[in-house]
Write a protein that holds these residues in place. Sequence first.
Motif, PDB file in Angstrom:
ATOM      1  N   SER A 167      35.023   7.217  25.369  1.00 46.95           N
ATOM      2  CA  SER A 167      34.409   8.094  23.916  1.00 46.95           C
ATOM      3  C   SER A 167      34.621   9.535  24.524  1.00 46.95           C
ATOM      4  O   SER A 167      34.555  10.015  25.629  1.00 46.95           O
ATOM      5  CB  SER A 167      33.143   7.590  23.793  1.00 46.95           C
ATOM      6  N   ASP A 168      34.680  10.304  23.213  1.00 47.66           N
ATOM      7  CA  ASP A 168      34.823  11.720  23.380  1.00 47.66           C
ATOM      8  C   ASP A 168      33.701  12.261  22.419  1.00 47.66           C
ATOM      9  O   ASP A 168      33.535  11.666  21.436  1.00 47.66           O
ATOM     10  CB  ASP A 168      36.168  12.480  22.933  1.00 47.66           C
ATOM     11  N   LYS A 169      33.291  13.457  22.811  1.00 50.00           N
ATOM     12  CA  LYS A 169      32.398  14.295  21.997  1.00 50.00           C
ATOM     13  C   LYS A 169      33.171  14.611  20.496  1.00 50.00           C
ATOM     14  O   LYS A 169      34.274  15.052  20.751  1.00 50.00           O
ATOM     15  CB  LYS A 169      32.095  15.415  22.878  1.00 50.00           C
ATOM     16  N   GLU A 170      32.577  14.562  19.346  1.00 52.67           N
ATOM     17  CA  GLU A 170      33.151  14.966  18.112  1.00 52.67           C
ATOM     18  C   GLU A 170      33.113  16.441  17.976  1.00 52.67           C
ATOM     19  O   GLU A 170      31.911  17.116  18.026  1.00 52.67           O
ATOM     20  CB  GLU A 170      32.597  14.180  17.004  1.00 52.67           C
ATOM     21  N   ARG A 171      34.162  17.170  18.035  1.00 51.94           N
ATOM     22  CA  ARG A 171      34.236  18.529  17.931  1.00 51.94           C
ATOM     23  C   ARG A 171      35.046  18.972  16.646  1.00 51.94           C
ATOM     24  O   ARG A 171      35.684  18.308  16.040  1.00 51.94           O
ATOM     25  CB  ARG A 171      35.009  19.046  19.236  1.00 51.94           C
ATOM     26  N   ASP A 172      34.680  20.090  16.388  1.00 50.30           N
ATOM     27  CA  ASP A 172      35.442  20.819  15.405  1.00 50.30           C
ATOM     28  C   ASP A 172      36.958  21.365  15.965  1.00 50.30           C
ATOM     29  O   ASP A 172      36.800  22.151  17.112  1.00 50.30           O
ATOM     30  CB  ASP A 172      34.728  22.361  14.900  1.00 50.30           C
ATOM     31  N   PRO A 173      37.894  21.193  15.494  1.00 48.82           N
ATOM     32  CA  PRO A 173      39.205  21.204  16.157  1.00 48.82           C
ATOM     33  C   PRO A 173      39.243  23.013  16.155  1.00 48.82           C
ATOM     34  O   PRO A 173      40.334  23.260  17.106  1.00 48.82           O
ATOM     35  CB  PRO A 173      40.071  20.637  15.337  1.00 48.82           C
ATOM     36  N   GLN A 174      38.825  23.530  15.310  1.00 47.78           N
ATOM     37  CA  GLN A 174      39.137  25.102  15.393  1.00 47.78           C
ATOM     38  C   GLN A 174      38.110  25.743  16.530  1.00 47.78           C
ATOM     39  O   GLN A 174      38.548  26.748  17.229  1.00 47.78           O
ATOM     40  CB  GLN A 174      39.000  25.726  13.962  1.00 47.78           C
TER      41      GLN A 174
END
Length: 545
Positions: A409-416
């Motif tokens: 799993s990955d941490k959910e991030r803002d792409p910008q």
Amino acid sequence: MNRIYFYAVVSLFGVGALSSCGGSKSGSAVSEKTGYAYNKRENGGFEVKKNYKRGPGPGLMEIEGGEFIMGGSAIEIPGQDMTSYNYKRQVTVSSFYMDETEVSNTDWLEYLHWIRTTFRGKPELAEYYYTALPDTLVWRRPLSYNEPYVNNYLRHPAYGDYPVVGVTWQQAADYCVWRTDRVNELILREKGFMTTFKDLGKPASGKGATANATTTSASGKGATANTGTASAAGSGTPFNTDLYLNGQNGDIGKKAPLDLSAGAQTTGKGKAPQRNVRLEDGEIFQPYRLPTEAEWEYAAMGLIGNTQYANINEKKIYPWNGLGITSPKKSTRGMILANFKRGKGDYMGVGGSLNDKGSITQSVHSFTPNDFGLYNMAGNVNEWVQDVYRPNTFEATEGLNPFRGNVYSDKERDPQSSAIKSDGKGRPVMKPAVTGVKQSWAQLQSQYVDSTYKADQRGFKDAEKNLPNGELLTLYNDKSRVYKGGSWNDQAMWLNPAARRFLQEDESTADIGFRCAMTMLGAPEVKSAGKPQFKNKAAKPFKVK
């Protein structure tokens, strides 16, 4: 038995409390490849930790890894067929840390206290506290009078040092996450990298207060320094290691490191500004977690006390030497070496001469530790491990750090902005991994998902048959978790470290507890003193002529 204990005194004021051969070899303050000096603002401010010294976190013991025959300890119990427990396989386990004892009731009550005080006044998070409560009803039996345990076992001080039970695998994993954040917060505050607990609650404009110091305490007036209830940067959000490392959580303490990067704005006195601690600084502990099955079995066997010049002199059935279950020493001869059930209906022996001195569980410091210094690696309570259960796990596995149960799993991030999204508990929001490789920038911005990527191979090569109604024809599934060690309610055959059973991760019993582990970074050798070593000569630093 050759008793080898790796007792470690760890300061609460930093990870670098103990020396180790795993320390930094960048003794030179100059890059060997570019010639630029490290840790200098005028050279760009690239910082390199010098003289890093590792050590275990609170409660942990150092376990030097190596190869062993996993399941191999299941070959010498007279009259008992152990072939169904394991497929024997030679594997290697990397060095790691493991709790000296099982997690106790007092440890769990500290966890519950933190939840109650930190989220006081937030009824919408009452579910958090309720979910963390152990199931004390596990003590109830239709034909037993165990109601005193239902009411008293978790909270009464008579059982404070006894292992917590009634916790599911999921609850144990959550405790590991909580423990990681509390330990890291303590280190950062005690070293002054964040506002100290002593200074929390002082007015931000007061004498000696930092410009952005935390000014509130979730437990209100009179909060003690070790409650861990401090809010982060006045936001009311509990400290979280991942968010802190991403610059979204925490505050700048008086002794926070200087930001030497070229673009950092200096203060009016020409002094470099301060910054959050980074992973590169070596101050943050690795996450506490459940041990893998391989780690647990390796640590329980404690073969380091039977090893000389890479040869194992004596095999073991249990965490102690010999074929028996009683002490051979003159002073304790005949005493039972673990807390288990000797026979049907015999839980503690005859009054006046109790053999294991416990009808149910006992103190987590009972009996003698094994050669790694670990208590109760046989008996007392069974212990959860990370792995998903399969009967043929070790027929198809890796030779290094074998494990079944990976869900990436990955941490959910803002792409910008790369900001990590957090939930109501102040922890990162996790999402299933969408690819096995690094995405391109364009893919990242478009939220590209590779639908062919399979993050989980827990069921790899395991046949599953369906009943006509669609239900699986099996007693185990991807939520079946392994537990090991034997307990107060088990007979001696289950004390063998190779023995393995399973239970659903959302179920609990009165004879399953757990202990935590932690990954060890750097060189695997724990103690190098007195051992032959190659001498390495550092390269000469480059100088512009």
